[in-house]
Design an enzyme around this catalytic site. Structure first.
Site, PDB file in Angstrom:
ATOM      1  CE  LYS A 216      14.997  65.829  60.254  1.00 56.43           C
ATOM      2  NZ  LYS A 216      16.272  65.385  59.502  1.00 56.43           N
TER       3      LYS A 216
ATOM      4  CG  HIS B 134      18.525  60.258  66.319  1.00 53.63           C
ATOM      5  ND1 HIS B 134      18.976  61.755  66.890  1.00 53.63           N
ATOM      6  CD2 HIS B 134      19.086  60.240  65.066  1.00 53.63           C
ATOM      7  CE1 HIS B 134      19.079  62.462  65.557  1.00 53.63           C
ATOM      8  NE2 HIS B 134      19.299  61.516  64.737  1.00 53.63           N
TER       9      HIS B 134
ATOM     10  CB  SER C 261      11.163  68.635  61.474  1.00 54.00           C
ATOM     11  OG  SER C 261      12.537  68.576  60.815  1.00 54.00           O
TER      12      SER C 261
END
Ligand code: PPS
Length: 349
Positions: free
Chosen positions: A94, A158, A189
């Site tokens: 995010k 990620h 987020s």
């Protein structure tokens, strides 16, 4: 006689299936298992959320891993063979990954910019730690392995730096772009993403999620560790690692695009930069079905009635979530955890 024949055939089939299963790599077993689970049980489960698993990898690194990836996948990632012209976008979840992906693809696809915007972004990138269980997710690890030699590979991940392919960790073998976002907005987020993404555990209340974020008890681990590791490497390898922040993109996308193009060694004209800025605006990307993740919503992997993937796209939304006490608590934590950093974040612009 017929009974005997039937028995023999089923024994032979079982033996063949067992040998086939044993001959597979662990990642492929994980993927087939996931496919069977997704096509059968998953849809019948009343609560689809799977807990995180704390995994210790062979290099000694530990991480809270989401259910869509796992040890067999990440162990393969560690030994993944990179190519010199690969482009990798790494971020804490995010932080603005999708936004950067779109910018990078447009920079690298000079002359056919509309083409990039009219093809599913998820199919233009390989998601490094994602096994190919569900086709709606786009290209995963196995696609990256099979990617044509003639075509440049674009990947997103990620994973923390210590779980990137060893070749990438140990030498600046290809271009690596790290996207970061101030931790308060990143936390907000991520909270909303957890509410709507079935591959992640239920976040609980905002207060509960805030506490988990501060402790780093979430998928991919602590924001502080994640960002700091990448920052350190970016300082040592300026020609192959590039740092971009969500806040700078918001403040001046045009000059950030120009800087990224320079890093990617691409000549991009003023007009082309203007076109990229237009195509990559929040309003354009959130109304483009190739970038808004609506296919994930249709496949039941995300629930847009709870929260959209392209949610607000703002700096400072944390002010609508953090209580006064949470803000004080977080500022103290931030001060303590970043005291040796030379990297500063903006919490409002
Ligand atoms: S993911 O799932 O980790 O890859 O998500 P990621 O793409 O990193 O982050 C999603 C957040 O980025 C916002 N976003 C944008 N903001 C501004 N402009 C553009 N073009 C843009 N594209 C994506 C998206 O809205 C998510 O942030 P929040 O704060 O939840 O709105």
């Amino acid at each position: 006689m017929e009974m005997c024949l039937a028995l023999l055939i089923s024994i032979a089939c079982t033996v063949i299936a067992t040998f086939w299963w044993l001959s597979l790599r662990e990642i492929d077993r994980f993927t087939y298992g996931g496919k069977v689970f997704f096509k059968t049980l998953w849809h019948l489960l009343p609560a689809k959320r799977q807990p995180l698993v704390n995994v210790k990898f062979t290099n000694g690194f530990e991480m809270m891993t989401p259910s869509y990836t796992g040890k067999p996948v990440i162990e393969e990632v560690l030994n993944f063979k990179m190519r010199p012209d690969d482009v990798v976008i790494a971020s804490y979840t995010k932080a603005g990954t999708t936004w950067t992906q779109m910018i990078v693809r447009m920079i690298c696809n000079a002359g056919a910019k509309k083409d990039v915007a009219s093809k599913r972004l998820a199919n233009q990138f390989g998601f490094l730690e994602m096994p190919e269980v569900v086709s709606a997710l786009g290209k995963g690890f196995q696609s990256l392995e099979k990617w044509s030699q003639a075509e440049r590979r674009f990947m997103k991940t990620h994973l923390p730096f210590k779980l990137l392919p060893y070749e990438l960790q140990h030498n600046g073998v290809c271009k690596l772009i790290c996207v970061v976002r101030n931790p308060k907005d990143n936390c907000v987020s991520l909270y909303h993403f957890h509410r709507m993404a079935s591959g992640l555990p239920d976040p609980g209340t905002w207060d509960e999620f805030f506490a988990s974020f501060c402790k780093g008890d979430i998928a991919y681990g602590s924001w502080f560790d994640h960002v700091h590791q990448y920052w350190k490497v970016s300082q040592e390898r300026k020609d192959s690692v590039y740092f971009v922040s969500y806040e700078n993109l918001q403040k001046d996308m045009k000059s950030e695009v120009a800087k990224m193009a320079k890093f990617l060694e691409k000549d991009v004209s003023e007009n082309e930069i203007d076109a990229i800025v237009e195509h990559c605006s929040f309003s354009r990307m959130s109304s483009n079905e190739n970038t808004d993740f609506s296919e994930f919503n249709k496949a039941g992997l995300m629930d847009f009635s709870v929260s959209k993937f392209m949610r607000k796209g703002q700096v400072g939304d944390w002010k609508n979530h953090f209580t006064i006490n949470q803000n004080i608590e977080f500022d103290e934590l931030y001060k303590a955890r970043t005291k040796d950093w030379t990297l500063n974040f903006e919490f409002e612009i």
